[in-house]
Design an enzyme around this catalytic site. Structure first.
Site, PDB file in Angstrom:
ATOM      1  CD  GLN A 112      -2.023  -1.537   2.335  1.00  0.00           C
ATOM      2  OE1 GLN A 112      -1.606  -2.230   3.196  1.00  0.00           O
ATOM      3  NE2 GLN A 112      -3.607  -1.640   2.761  1.00  0.00           N
ATOM      4  CG  HIS A 341     -14.074   1.706  -1.302  1.00  0.00           C
ATOM      5  ND1 HIS A 341     -12.843   0.276  -1.296  1.00  0.00           N
ATOM      6  CD2 HIS A 341     -12.506   1.723  -0.096  1.00  0.00           C
ATOM      7  CE1 HIS A 341     -12.187   0.283  -0.789  1.00  0.00           C
ATOM      8  NE2 HIS A 341     -12.050   0.315  -0.154  1.00  0.00           N
ATOM      9  CG  ASP A 439      -3.748   0.150  -1.133  1.00  0.00           C
ATOM     10  OD1 ASP A 439      -4.988  -0.228  -0.738  1.00  0.00           O
ATOM     11  OD2 ASP A 439      -3.134  -0.318  -2.029  1.00  0.00           O
TER      12      ASP A 439
END
Ligand code: ADP
Length: 453
Positions: A112, A341, A439
């Site tokens: 990430q 999300h 990410d």
């Protein structure tokens, strides 16, 4: 107002103000992703060579870790037979050498931190200080040009250089990703859908190794940053988490003392003990980013099984269940911002108000669409180009439910001392790649919001 107008106004505003975002600290996980598109006759020959019977056995039941080539090939076959992703750690050097010789088709930035550094520094031009556990030449070559820095010591003084200018060649931390398409055939097996098997040749990230430049100089590093994004805690286990957690707690204390907003990117954490511990320290973070599977897994360790089930029951995900879960999480931990999300829409619950929260979500949805469309976002114009991608139609029903339930207007509602922000996302029909979209979404929304403040 129509969503297209909100999208374009939000993008303009964030773009104008990206230059105002101060240094962002990104820690802790960076690695190299080596992608191999497997070939069926090559795989069959390799399986025959090491013993088909034994390999088949491991394709029935995955071994715990990879210590022999049969485990590796069995793991790949396990994924192919089910069309499911799996990830195993490679403990043996000879197997690592075998994989290296087998090779790869493509190298990509992994982890990430690496992905977000390339986006924030390489695309948005925001200064970032990144934690890269091992800076090999290969790892360094995967960083984009731009204001991306790693700390280094020169005559015992802390300096910041681009990873490509870091002197020294450290270990390669390679995650081998064996990809196959839907319908891929090996012997009598056929993959029901496309997916991948990951063999992890990385002794650093899974243990959350933290470089001495960071641990010994964290105050000085913290003095230089205005925002921080933490990630990479997902691979810890109940056996190895306690030492890194102590160090992370120390870092959080230093960041909290300086009132630096810190975001946690919450990737799926299989170990329940670690997941519980993460929920336990969530109040030290300002913000957290997650998807429906991750939110459900948190509800489970918080004893909210019914909500967890509701979160995974519908497509699109039931937004009322999401709000219920976000309220439990916010009330239970004190975290100020939760960014959820899912495919088709995003929600953010904040204990503060303002349209900047929604506008940052819109900016993030554009970045996500650009990433899905192109695989790699090269510059801010690529993000602007995603304006053409249509807004997901299914999100209308989600918006209607939220309007009925909470009085949502232009994507914003007030509830129980919190603000709820909603945006319908743009969905790319035939995405080029979806690796690292999560990410992209979370980091774009987090820094976008601070750009707008
Ligand atoms: P990853 O861990 O691979 O980044 P996440 O589940 O965290 O996966 O993030 C995936 C997110 O990407 C989804 O929640 C969705 O919002 C977004 N997404 C997935 N596919 C598309 C697509 N085709 N177009 C736009 N956004 C997408």
């Amino acid at each position: 107002m129509a969503w297209d107008d909100l999208y374009s106004a939000a993008f303009q505003r964030v773009r104008e103000r990206l230059g105002k975002v101060g240094n962002v600290l990104l820690a802790y996980n960076t690695n190299i992703d080596a992608i191999k598109y497997i070939d069926s006759s090559d795989l069959e020959a390799r399986i025959e060579k090491v013993g088909k019977e034994e390999v088949l056995q491991f394709s029935e039941e995955l071994p715990e870790r990879i210590t022999q080539v049969q485990h590796l090939l069995g793991g790949i076959l396990w994924s192919v037979r089910r069309g499911k992703a799996a990830e195993l750690f490679v403990e043996s050097c000879p197997v690592r050498f075998y994989m290296k010789r087998w090779g790869w088709d493509e190298l990509r930035m992994g982890g990430q931190v690496g992905i977000m550094a390339n986006l924030l520094g390489g695309v948005y031009g925001v200064q970032v200080i990144a934690h890269v556990p091992q800076i090999s030449r290969l790892q360094a070559s995967l960083f984009k040009e731009g204001p991306i820095y790693v700390p280094t010591l020169e005559n015992r003084k802390l300096k910041f250089v681009h990873p490509k200018d870091f002197a020294g060649d450290e270990e390669n931390l390679i995650h081998y990703i064996y990809e196959f398409p839907r319908g891929f055939r090996v012997f009598d097996f056929e993959a029901p859908r496309e997916n991948r098997f990951i063999a992890n040749a990385d002794d650093y990230n899974p243990n959350l190794y933290i470089r001495s430049e960071f641990s010994e100089n964290f105050e000085e590093i913290a003095d230089r940053v205005e925002l921080a994004i933490i990630s990479g805690l997902q691979a810890l286990t109940k056996e190895n988490y306690s030492e890194p957690f102590e160090e992370i707690n120390r870092h959080l204390g230093i960041l909290n003392d300086r009132e630096i907003p810190v975001h946690l990117e919450f990737a799926f954490t299989p170990d329940e003990t670690v997941r519980k511990k993460l929920v336990g320290i969530l109040g030290k973070f300002t913000s957290v980013g997650l998807n429906e599977v991750e939110l459900a897994s948190i509800m489970e360790v918080m004893g909210e099984k019914a909500i967890a089930e509701k979160l995974l029951a519908h497509d699109p995900v039931d937004p009322v269940a999401v709000v219920e879960a976000m309220l439990k999480l916010a009330d239970g931990t004190g975290v100020q911002r939760i960014h959820f999300h899912t495919y088709g829409y995003y929600l953010a619950l904040t204990n503060y108000e303002g349209e900047q929260v929604r506008d940052a979500l819109l900016f993030a949805a554009l970045a996500a669409a650009a990433k899905a469309k192109l695989g790699d976002v090269r510059n801010i114009d690529d993000v602007a180009g995603a304006m053409d991608v249509p807004v997901n139609e299914k999100a209308q029903e989600v918006e209607d439910v939220l309007t009925g339930e909470f009085g949502l207007k232009d994507g914003i509602a007030q509830l129980d001392g919190y603000q709820l922000a909603f945006v319908p996302t743009k969905i790319v029909e035939k995405p080029k790649s979806t690796v690292g979209i999560g990410d992209t979404i979370s980091s774009s929304a987090f820094i976008g919001e601070f750009a707008l403040r």
